[in-house]
Design a protein around this motif. Structure first.
Motif, short mmCIF file in Angstrom:
data_model
loop_
_atom_site.label_atom_id
_atom_site.label_comp_id
_atom_site.label_asym_id
_atom_site.label_seq_id
_atom_site.Cartn_x
_atom_site.Cartn_y
_atom_site.Cartn_z
N LYS B 45 0.83 -1.21 0.00
CA LYS B 45 0.00 0.00 0.00
C LYS B 45 0.86 1.26 0.00
O LYS B 45 0.45 2.29 -0.52
N VAL B 48 1.95 1.88 -3.64
CA VAL B 48 0.95 2.45 -4.54
C VAL B 48 0.34 3.75 -4.00
O VAL B 48 -0.55 4.32 -4.62
N LEU B 50 -1.37 4.25 -1.13
CA LEU B 50 -2.59 4.18 -0.30
C LEU B 50 -2.26 4.45 1.17
O LEU B 50 -3.13 4.86 1.93
N ARG B 77 -0.47 7.43 -12.07
CA ARG B 77 -1.51 6.47 -11.65
C ARG B 77 -2.12 5.75 -12.84
O ARG B 77 -2.57 4.61 -12.72
N MET B 82 -3.90 -2.54 -10.29
CA MET B 82 -3.80 -3.30 -9.03
C MET B 82 -4.92 -4.32 -8.90
O MET B 82 -6.08 -4.01 -9.17
N PHE B 84 -6.77 -6.53 -6.13
CA PHE B 84 -6.93 -6.57 -4.67
C PHE B 84 -7.23 -7.99 -4.19
O PHE B 84 -7.73 -8.82 -4.94
N ALA B 88 -12.23 -6.52 -5.17
CA ALA B 88 -12.72 -5.13 -5.12
C ALA B 88 -13.49 -4.74 -6.38
O ALA B 88 -13.34 -3.62 -6.89
N LEU B 89 -14.31 -5.65 -6.88
CA LEU B 89 -15.15 -5.31 -8.04
C LEU B 89 -16.37 -4.54 -7.55
O LEU B 89 -16.89 -4.83 -6.48
N PHE B 90 -16.82 -3.57 -8.34
CA PHE B 90 -17.97 -2.76 -7.94
C PHE B 90 -19.25 -3.58 -8.15
O PHE B 90 -19.58 -3.95 -9.28
N ASP B 91 -19.94 -3.83 -7.04
CA ASP B 91 -21.10 -4.76 -7.07
C ASP B 91 -22.22 -4.31 -8.00
O ASP B 91 -22.92 -5.14 -8.57
N MET B 93 -22.04 -2.83 -10.75
CA MET B 93 -21.68 -2.79 -12.18
C MET B 93 -21.48 -4.19 -12.71
O MET B 93 -21.06 -5.09 -11.97
N PHE B 101 -14.48 0.73 -16.43
CA PHE B 101 -14.52 1.88 -15.51
C PHE B 101 -13.30 2.83 -15.64
O PHE B 101 -13.48 4.04 -15.79
N PRO B 102 -12.05 2.31 -15.60
CA PRO B 102 -10.92 3.24 -15.72
C PRO B 102 -10.92 3.98 -17.06
O PRO B 102 -10.54 5.16 -17.11
N ARG B 150 -9.46 -5.67 -15.30
CA ARG B 150 -9.62 -4.24 -14.98
C ARG B 150 -8.26 -3.59 -14.75
O ARG B 150 -8.01 -2.45 -15.15
N ASP B 162 -2.27 -8.06 -4.60
CA ASP B 162 -2.26 -8.36 -3.17
C ASP B 162 -2.93 -9.70 -2.94
O ASP B 162 -4.14 -9.82 -3.15
#
Lengths: 246, 254
Positions: B45, B48, B50, B77, B82, B84, B88-91, B93, B101-102, B150, B162
Motif C-alpha cells: 500500500k 501504490v 494508499l 496512476r 492493481m 486486490f 474489489a469489483l464494484f457490485d 456494475m 470503468f478506468p 480491470r 495483493d
C-alpha cells in the motif's frame, strides 16, 4: 478534542470533494442515479407521512380551538403554515436522514471495507469527489422537491381530516388555506429543505467514508449518521427559524 | 523498475515496516512473501500510495512517487494497475462495466474502442462472453480474473497484486499465477505480488523478498530459497509438514 478532529477531517474531506471532476459524464450518470434513488425511493414514505402530518395537525387544532372564539376555518390556515414552515421540511428530513442518510453511510462504508475506495484511489479517482459530490447535489435537487410535495400532501391530509371528518365544509377549509398567505414562508421552507439536505448527506457520507473495522463499526457509522444528522437538523431548524422570524 | 528506499511506517507505537529497501525489476514477477502480519500489505500500500510512509521514498523509474505534483501523480496512476485480495469489483456494475470503468473515467475513447478493449482484456483472462454478468454471478476465481482484466485495461507499466490466490483452490490459483506471469512477460511490465502461497513462489517467483516482522530478511530467486540458511525463511517455507516430508523424501532437504 475528538469533535475538533472530526470537524477538521470533515472540512478536509469536503475541500477534496470540491475538486473538478476528470470526467463530467461519469459524474452526471452518478448524479442521475442518486437522484433516482433518493426521489423514487422516498416518494411513498414521504407522501404517507405527509398525509398524516396534515390530518393530525387539523384534528388536534380542532380539539384545541373547540369552545374558543377562533373560527374553525382558521384550521386551513394553521395546517398550511405549520406544514410549510415547520412540519413538512423538518419531519420529512428527519425521516430522510433515517432512510437516505443511513443508506449512504452503509453504501460508502461498505465500499471502504471491500476495498472499492482503495481500488478507485489506485486508479487515480478522487473518491471524495466522485462518491460524495453527486450524492450531495442529488439531495440538494431532490429533497426540496420532496418537501414541496410533502407540504402539498399535508394540506390535502388536513382537508381529508377536517372536511371528510365532518368538522367543516370545503369552502371553510379553502378559505383558511388561502388566508394570510406570506410568500416568505415558502422561502423559509426551501432554505430549510436545502440546509437539511446538505446536513443529512454530508454527515452520512463523512461517517461512511471514514469507517474502519467490520460490520459492527459499519452499523455504528450508520447509526451515528442518523443521530448526528437529526441533532444538526434540529439545531439548524431553530437557527433558520430565528433568521426568518426576527 | 520500482525502488523502495528506507521505508518506515508505524501505527501508534508499533513500527510495522522497518527501514525496508527493495528493488522490483521490470519484466519480472517480483514476489514479497511473509507470514500474515509481517507487513506485506502495508508495504504494498505504501508502494501504490494508499498509505504514506513515515519516511523513505518510492521511485518509479527514477520518479519519486511522494514528490510528484497532482498532475504528475495522476499521469503516473494511469500506468498503475492493481489486483486486490478480495478483487474489489464494484457490485452494482457488470463485469464489462467494471473493466471499462478506468477507461470511462480517464480516457476519451469512443464506445466502440472501449468495447473492443474490454473484449480483448476479458478474452485475455479467459472470460469472453461474461460481459453482462454481475460480480455476484461469477465464481471467486473468475472475480480475480475480472480484477486482472480491470487492472490491465489501461495498459499499465506497473502491476500490483495483493494475495491474488487467497481463497482459491490450488488449480485455479495456478491459473491466476500463470496469467499474471504471462501478462508480465508479454507486456514487459513491473509486477509485484504479495503472497504467502509457496506454490506461487515456486511457480512464478523470479525475484523473491521475504519480510518478517516488518524487516526485509532475505532476497533471492526461487532457486535460492531451498538453499537459504535464513532461519526465519526456513521456518516459513517448511511450516507445512507435508512439504517438509516431500522434500526430505526427494532428498532436497537434508
Amino acid at each position: 478534542m475528538r469533535l475538533l478532529e472530526d470537524l477538521g477531517r470533515f472540512i478536509l474531506l469536503f475541500s477534496h470533494a470540491l475538486a473538478k471532476p476528470p470526467n463530467w459524464r461519469m459524474y452526471g450518470k452518478e448524479l442521475i442515479r442518486q437522484m433516482y434513488d433518493i426521489g423514487n425511493g422516498s416518494l411513498i414514505i414521504i407522501a404517507l407521512i405527509a398525509v398524516f402530518i396534515g390530518a393530525v395537525t387539523a384534528v388536534q387544532f380542532l380539539y384545541q380551538l373547540d369552545g374558543t372564539l377562533i373560527p374553525t376555518w382558521y384550521i386551513g390556515y394553521i395546517v398550511r403554515d405549520s406544514t410549510i414552515i415547520e412540519l413538512a421540511p423538518t419531519i420529512s428530513c428527519l425521516v430522510l436522514a433515517g432512510k437516505v442518510g443511513s443508506n449512504m453511510a452503509s453504501e460508502i462504508g461498505g465500499m471502504r471495507q471491500k476495498e472499492h475506495i482503495d481500488a478507485m484511489e489506485v486508479m487515480g479517482v478522487n473518491t471524495a469527489s466522485y462518491l460524495i459530490m453527486p450524492k450531495i447535489l442529488a439531495a440538494l435537487l431532490v429533497i426540496p422537491l420532496l418537501v414541496i410535495l410533502a407540504a402539498f400532501i399535508s394540506i390535502i391530509g388536513g382537508y381529508l381530516a377536517s372536511v371528510l371528518g365532518g368538522f367543516m365544509n370545503t369552502e371553510e377549509y379553502t378559505r383558511g388555506v388561502r388566508a394570510f398567505f406570506i410568500d416568505r414562508n415558502l422561502w423559509m421552507m426551501l432554505v430549510k429543505a436545502g440546509v437539511f439536505a446538505f446536513i443529512l448527506t454530508s454527515v452520512s457520507c463523512f461517517q461512511g467514508y471514514y469507517v474502519k473495522g467490520g460490520s459492527i463499526e459499519l452499523g455504528k457509522a450508520s447509526t451515528n449518521a442518523v443521530v448526528i444528522s437529526n441533532i444538526l437538523i434540529l439545531v439548524s431548524d431553530y437557527l433558520i427559524a430565528l433568521m426568518f422570524t426576527t | 523498475m520500482i525502488r523502495a528506499n528506507q521505508l518506515i511506517k508505524s501505527f501508534g507505537e508499533q513500527q510495522v515496516i522497518k527501514e525496508v529497501s527493495l528493488e522490483f525489476e521490470t519484466g519480472k514477477t517480483n514476489l514479497v512473501i511473509g507470514r500474515s502480519g509481517s507487513g506485506k500489505t502495508v508495504l504494498l500500500k505504501m508502494l501504490v500510495g494508499l498509505i504514506r510512509p513515515d519516511s523513505g521514498s518510492v521511485l518509479y523509474d527514477g520518479e519519486d512517487f511522494y514528490s510528484l505534483d497532482k498532475k504528475e501523480l495522476q499521469h503516473l496512476r494511469m500506468k498503475v494497475g492493481m489486483l486486490f485480495q478480495g478483487s474489489a469489483l464494484f457490485d452494482s456494475m457488470t463485469v464489462e462495466e467494471n473493466v471499462r470503468f478506468p477507461m470511462d473515467m480517464f480516457t476519451h475513447l469512443t464506445k466502440l474502442e472501449k468495447a473492443k478493449r474490454v473484449d480483448y482484456c476479458l478474452e485475455r483472462v479467459g472470460l469472453k462472453g461474461n460481459n453482462k454478468k454481475f460480480p455476484s454471478e461469477v465464481s471467486g476465481g473468475m472475480q480475480k480474473r475480472v480484477g486482472i482484466a480491470r487492472a490491465i485495461v489501461l495498459n499499465p507499466q506497473y502491476l500490483f497484486c495483493d494475495e491474488p490466490n487467497s481463497g482459491l483452490d490450488p488449480k485455479t490459483a495456478l491459473l491466476i499465477d500463470e496469467l499474471i506471469h504471462d501478462i508480465t512477460v508479454e507486456n514487459n511490465i513491473t509486477t509485484i505480488i504479495n503472497t504467502h502461497d509457496m506454490n506461487s513462489v515456486m511457480e512464478i517467483g523470479e525475484t523473491v523478498a521475504f519480510l518478517s516482522n516488518g524487516v526485509l530478511c532475505w532476497r533471492g530467486s526461487k532457486a535460492d530459497i531451498l538453499k537459504s540458511e535464513n532461519d526465519n525463511l526456513h521456518d516459513f517455507i517448511f511450516a507445512s509438514p507435508f512439504i517438509q516430508k516431500l522434500l526430505e523424501d526427494a532428498d532436497i532437504l537434508k
